[in-house]
Design a protein around this motif. Sequence first.
Motif, PDB file in Angstrom:
ATOM      1  N   CYS A  55       0.799  -1.195  -0.127  1.00  0.00           N
ATOM      2  CA  CYS A  55      -0.011   0.064  -0.072  1.00  0.00           C
ATOM      3  C   CYS A  55       0.940   1.336   0.209  1.00  0.00           C
ATOM      4  O   CYS A  55       1.766   1.203   0.809  1.00  0.00           O
ATOM      5  N   ALA A  56       0.450   2.234  -0.960  1.00  0.00           N
ATOM      6  CA  ALA A  56       1.033   3.587  -0.731  1.00  0.00           C
ATOM      7  C   ALA A  56       1.099   4.267   0.680  1.00  0.00           C
ATOM      8  O   ALA A  56      -0.028   4.274   1.256  1.00  0.00           O
ATOM      9  N   PRO A  57       2.125   4.636   1.138  1.00  0.00           N
ATOM     10  CA  PRO A  57       1.874   5.375   2.435  1.00  0.00           C
ATOM     11  C   PRO A  57       1.032   6.857   2.346  1.00  0.00           C
ATOM     12  O   PRO A  57       0.880   7.414   3.296  1.00  0.00           O
ATOM     13  N   ASP A  58       1.278   7.324   1.223  1.00  0.00           N
ATOM     14  CA  ASP A  58       0.591   8.556   0.995  1.00  0.00           C
ATOM     15  C   ASP A  58       0.278   8.886  -0.462  1.00  0.00           C
ATOM     16  O   ASP A  58       0.472   8.070  -1.402  1.00  0.00           O
ATOM     17  N   GLU A  67      -5.036   7.563   7.207  1.00  0.00           N
ATOM     18  CA  GLU A  67      -4.311   8.315   8.455  1.00  0.00           C
ATOM     19  C   GLU A  67      -4.588   7.473   9.575  1.00  0.00           C
ATOM     20  O   GLU A  67      -3.736   7.638  10.617  1.00  0.00           O
ATOM     21  N   ASP A  68      -5.639   6.401   9.695  1.00  0.00           N
ATOM     22  CA  ASP A  68      -5.707   5.581  10.827  1.00  0.00           C
ATOM     23  C   ASP A  68      -4.973   4.395  10.415  1.00  0.00           C
ATOM     24  O   ASP A  68      -5.187   3.490  11.420  1.00  0.00           O
ATOM     25  N   GLY A  69      -4.290   4.265   9.371  1.00  0.00           N
ATOM     26  CA  GLY A  69      -3.519   2.914   9.304  1.00  0.00           C
ATOM     27  C   GLY A  69      -4.126   1.819   8.680  1.00  0.00           C
ATOM     28  O   GLY A  69      -3.707   0.736   8.188  1.00  0.00           O
ATOM     29  N   GLU A  70      -5.276   2.293   8.311  1.00  0.00           N
ATOM     30  CA  GLU A  70      -6.220   1.257   7.566  1.00  0.00           C
ATOM     31  C   GLU A  70      -6.006   1.205   5.912  1.00  0.00           C
ATOM     32  O   GLU A  70      -6.132   2.413   5.410  1.00  0.00           O
TER      33      GLU A  70
END
Length: 221
Positions: A38-41, A74-77
Amino acid sequence: MKSLRVGVAAALVMVAGCSGSPARPEGGPLPYRPTGGCAPDLSQVQPQPLIAADAKGRVGRVDFRALAQCLTGEDGEAEPVVLFQLGDREPPFSIEVVLFADRDSALAAAVEILDGGFGTLDRHGFDSFTSRNGRFTLTTFVNDRQAGASYLLLRPDRQWLNSQMQLVSGNRWTTVWSTGAVMGAYSDGTETTQRLVLRDDGKFTVEVKAYAPKTLEISRP
């Protein structure tokens, strides 16, 4: 038939989550599970070109998850997102997003207009869409206030996911009769009810068009 604005009053029933492994919702897609990293941003999400129209100018329907990439929120999901390039278009222009209901589910999407640094210039939640005839439509306009618009982001609207709503649609017709001296009309129709579960998957289209606001010319004597 008048368009109905999606909202809390739209016969909404929230479904409570359950602990343990998620099961396949009846008639709906499997819960989202990314197959890769998953892309971090958003800067790490690969932008897509806008959906091309066919020879008749029609934009085809696209499967959201088939086009989506995974983004860590932002919540890590992990969540599926689709990032479109708007290109070098100069405002004003319009953006129309249409979400299509299938037999028992529909994509509950939020739409964001982003600048070149992935900052949010404008956002429209699923409650901004208008429901009519088995589809949910949002038309928004990019003007000088959003002159730096570079990307269009579609992502699930989490506050609507796994909720249920009921759509009512119908057809009405009128038959005119005449006996020569007397004339009258007879009206009848049908009404159907469709129960939908709102998901993070479904068909959609995106269309961007140049927009020229109408000007009012006033002639003076």
